[in-house]
Write an enzyme that holds these catalytic residues in place. Structure first.
Site, PDB file in Angstrom:
ATOM      1  N   HIS A  17      -0.014 -11.519   0.307  1.00 11.47           N
ATOM      2  CA  HIS A  17      -0.343 -11.810   1.706  1.00 11.47           C
ATOM      3  C   HIS A  17       0.115 -13.235   2.070  1.00 11.47           C
ATOM      4  O   HIS A  17       0.679 -13.473   3.139  1.00 11.47           O
ATOM      5  CB  HIS A  17      -1.855 -11.747   1.958  1.00 11.47           C
ATOM      6  CG  HIS A  17      -2.498 -10.425   1.688  1.00 11.47           C
ATOM      7  ND1 HIS A  17      -3.614 -10.277   0.892  1.00 11.47           N
ATOM      8  CD2 HIS A  17      -2.189  -9.177   2.116  1.00 11.47           C
ATOM      9  CE1 HIS A  17      -3.960  -9.006   0.860  1.00 11.47           C
ATOM     10  NE2 HIS A  17      -3.120  -8.312   1.578  1.00 11.47           N
ATOM     11  N   LYS A  41     -16.497   0.944   4.962  1.00 11.24           N
ATOM     12  CA  LYS A  41     -15.832   0.503   3.726  1.00 11.24           C
ATOM     13  C   LYS A  41     -16.735  -0.431   2.940  1.00 11.24           C
ATOM     14  O   LYS A  41     -17.485  -1.227   3.525  1.00 11.24           O
ATOM     15  CB  LYS A  41     -14.547  -0.251   4.089  1.00 11.24           C
ATOM     16  CG  LYS A  41     -13.273   0.461   3.653  1.00 11.24           C
ATOM     17  CD  LYS A  41     -12.081  -0.391   4.014  1.00 11.24           C
ATOM     18  CE  LYS A  41     -10.825  -0.004   3.324  1.00 11.24           C
ATOM     19  NZ  LYS A  41      -9.684  -0.822   3.762  1.00 11.24           N
ATOM     20  N   ARG A  90       5.909  -3.158   0.454  1.00  5.07           N
ATOM     21  CA  ARG A  90       6.129  -3.322  -0.986  1.00  5.07           C
ATOM     22  C   ARG A  90       6.952  -2.212  -1.595  1.00  5.07           C
ATOM     23  O   ARG A  90       7.674  -2.405  -2.549  1.00  5.07           O
ATOM     24  CB  ARG A  90       4.784  -3.352  -1.729  1.00  5.07           C
ATOM     25  CG  ARG A  90       4.044  -4.640  -1.599  1.00  5.07           C
ATOM     26  CD  ARG A  90       2.617  -4.490  -2.006  1.00  5.07           C
ATOM     27  NE  ARG A  90       1.896  -3.698  -1.027  1.00  5.07           N
ATOM     28  CZ  ARG A  90       0.591  -3.539  -1.016  1.00  5.07           C
ATOM     29  NH1 ARG A  90      -0.150  -4.080  -1.953  1.00  5.07           N
ATOM     30  NH2 ARG A  90       0.015  -2.828  -0.086  1.00  5.07           N
ATOM     31  N   SER A 127      -4.568  -6.187  -3.384  1.00  5.31           N
ATOM     32  CA  SER A 127      -5.970  -6.609  -3.465  1.00  5.31           C
ATOM     33  C   SER A 127      -6.745  -5.701  -4.411  1.00  5.31           C
ATOM     34  O   SER A 127      -7.644  -6.164  -5.123  1.00  5.31           O
ATOM     35  CB  SER A 127      -6.622  -6.573  -2.085  1.00  5.31           C
ATOM     36  OG  SER A 127      -6.067  -7.547  -1.250  1.00  5.31           O
TER      37      SER A 127
HETATM   38  P1  ADP Z   1      -5.119  -2.809   4.182  1.00  3.66           P
HETATM   39  O1  ADP Z   1      -6.572  -2.928   3.989  1.00  3.66           O
HETATM   40  O2  ADP Z   1      -4.661  -2.396   5.560  1.00  3.66           O
HETATM   41  O3  ADP Z   1      -4.370  -2.111   3.046  1.00  3.66           O
HETATM   42  P2  ADP Z   1      -4.304  -5.297   3.041  1.00  3.66           P
HETATM   43  O4  ADP Z   1      -5.190  -6.449   3.266  1.00  3.66           O
HETATM   44  O5  ADP Z   1      -4.243  -4.756   1.670  1.00  3.66           O
HETATM   45  O6  ADP Z   1      -4.607  -4.269   4.169  1.00  3.66           O
HETATM   46  O7  ADP Z   1      -2.809  -5.661   3.460  1.00  3.66           O
HETATM   47  C1  ADP Z   1      -2.451  -6.191   4.711  1.00  3.66           C
HETATM   48  C2  ADP Z   1      -0.939  -6.258   4.811  1.00  3.66           C
HETATM   49  O8  ADP Z   1      -0.423  -7.009   3.741  1.00  3.66           O
HETATM   50  C3  ADP Z   1      -0.226  -4.907   4.736  1.00  3.66           C
HETATM   51  O9  ADP Z   1       0.874  -4.929   5.619  1.00  3.66           O
HETATM   52  C4  ADP Z   1       0.282  -4.855   3.331  1.00  3.66           C
HETATM   53  O10 ADP Z   1       1.438  -4.055   3.195  1.00  3.66           O
HETATM   54  C5  ADP Z   1       0.610  -6.307   3.102  1.00  3.66           C
HETATM   55  N1  ADP Z   1       0.645  -6.652   1.687  1.00  3.66           N
HETATM   56  C6  ADP Z   1      -0.336  -6.523   0.783  1.00  3.66           C
HETATM   57  N2  ADP Z   1       0.067  -6.927  -0.442  1.00  3.66           N
HETATM   58  C7  ADP Z   1       1.364  -7.342  -0.292  1.00  3.66           C
HETATM   59  C8  ADP Z   1       2.369  -7.860  -1.189  1.00  3.66           C
HETATM   60  N3  ADP Z   1       2.111  -8.029  -2.488  1.00  3.66           N
HETATM   61  N4  ADP Z   1       3.579  -8.162  -0.677  1.00  3.66           N
HETATM   62  C9  ADP Z   1       3.829  -7.961   0.651  1.00  3.66           C
HETATM   63  N5  ADP Z   1       2.945  -7.471   1.534  1.00  3.66           N
HETATM   64  C10 ADP Z   1       1.726  -7.166   1.073  1.00  3.66           C
END
Ligand code: ADP
Length: 150
Positions: A17, A41, A90, A127
């Protein structure tokens, strides 16, 4: 002013992120990191902790704002006058998922979704994997910004 919303759960923020946000502020005047509230959630970190981790990680970047929101992402974009949604990609699974959401958002509004491809160094980080490492007492510190503290 070009403003992009970067929505997600950020439970917790990861270096993946972090990388997308840092690259986002080169493209937009302001990136608003928006933590979505979903009462159904279960989260590992409270909303306050998740917000605090992101704020501390970007304390030296005034172009990054952190907010929380409920409801449809496009409605929130309109409310804060964000013309863009920023998302990271990703892998093909992310692409298929994001494609459907972006098409829906485009059907319902004029908001454009902008995708940044993950950096090779952080492409494997999610995450959910970070939470697994934390639960099993592994060294999570290499996967998250320094501001993420247990
Ligand atoms: P959600 O709960 O919608 O899955 P996240 O908090 O996991 O949201 O992710 C928010 C955004 O960050 C999404 O667009 C996701 O694809 C992006 N993202 C998460 N991890 C990575 C990463 N390692 N590299 C690039 N983008 C990422």
């Amino acid at each position: 002013m070009k403003r992009a919303l970067f929505p997600g759960s950020f439970d917790p923020i990861t270096l993946g992120h972090y990388d997308i946000i840092l690259r986002g502020i080169k493209l937009f005047d302001e990136v608003v990191v928006a933590i979505g509230i979903n009462s159904e959630k279960k989260y590992m970190f409270s909303l306050e902790q998740r917000k605090d981790f992101i704020e501390k990680a970007f304390k030296n970047h005034p172009q990054v704002k952190v907010v929380t929101y409920e409801g449809l992402t496009i409605d929130f974009c309109k409310k804060i006058d964000a013309q863009f949604i920023l998302r990271g990609l990703r892998n093909p699974a992310d692409f298929e998922f994001e494609k459907a959401i972006a098409h829906t958002n485009r059907k319902l509004s004029k908001i454009e979704t902008v995708f940044l491809l993950t950096s090779s160094k952080t492409s494997f980080i999610s995450s959910s994997i970070v939470r697994d490492v934390i639960r099993n007492h592994g060294d999570y510190t290499q996967l998250v910004p320094d501001s993420v503290k247990l």
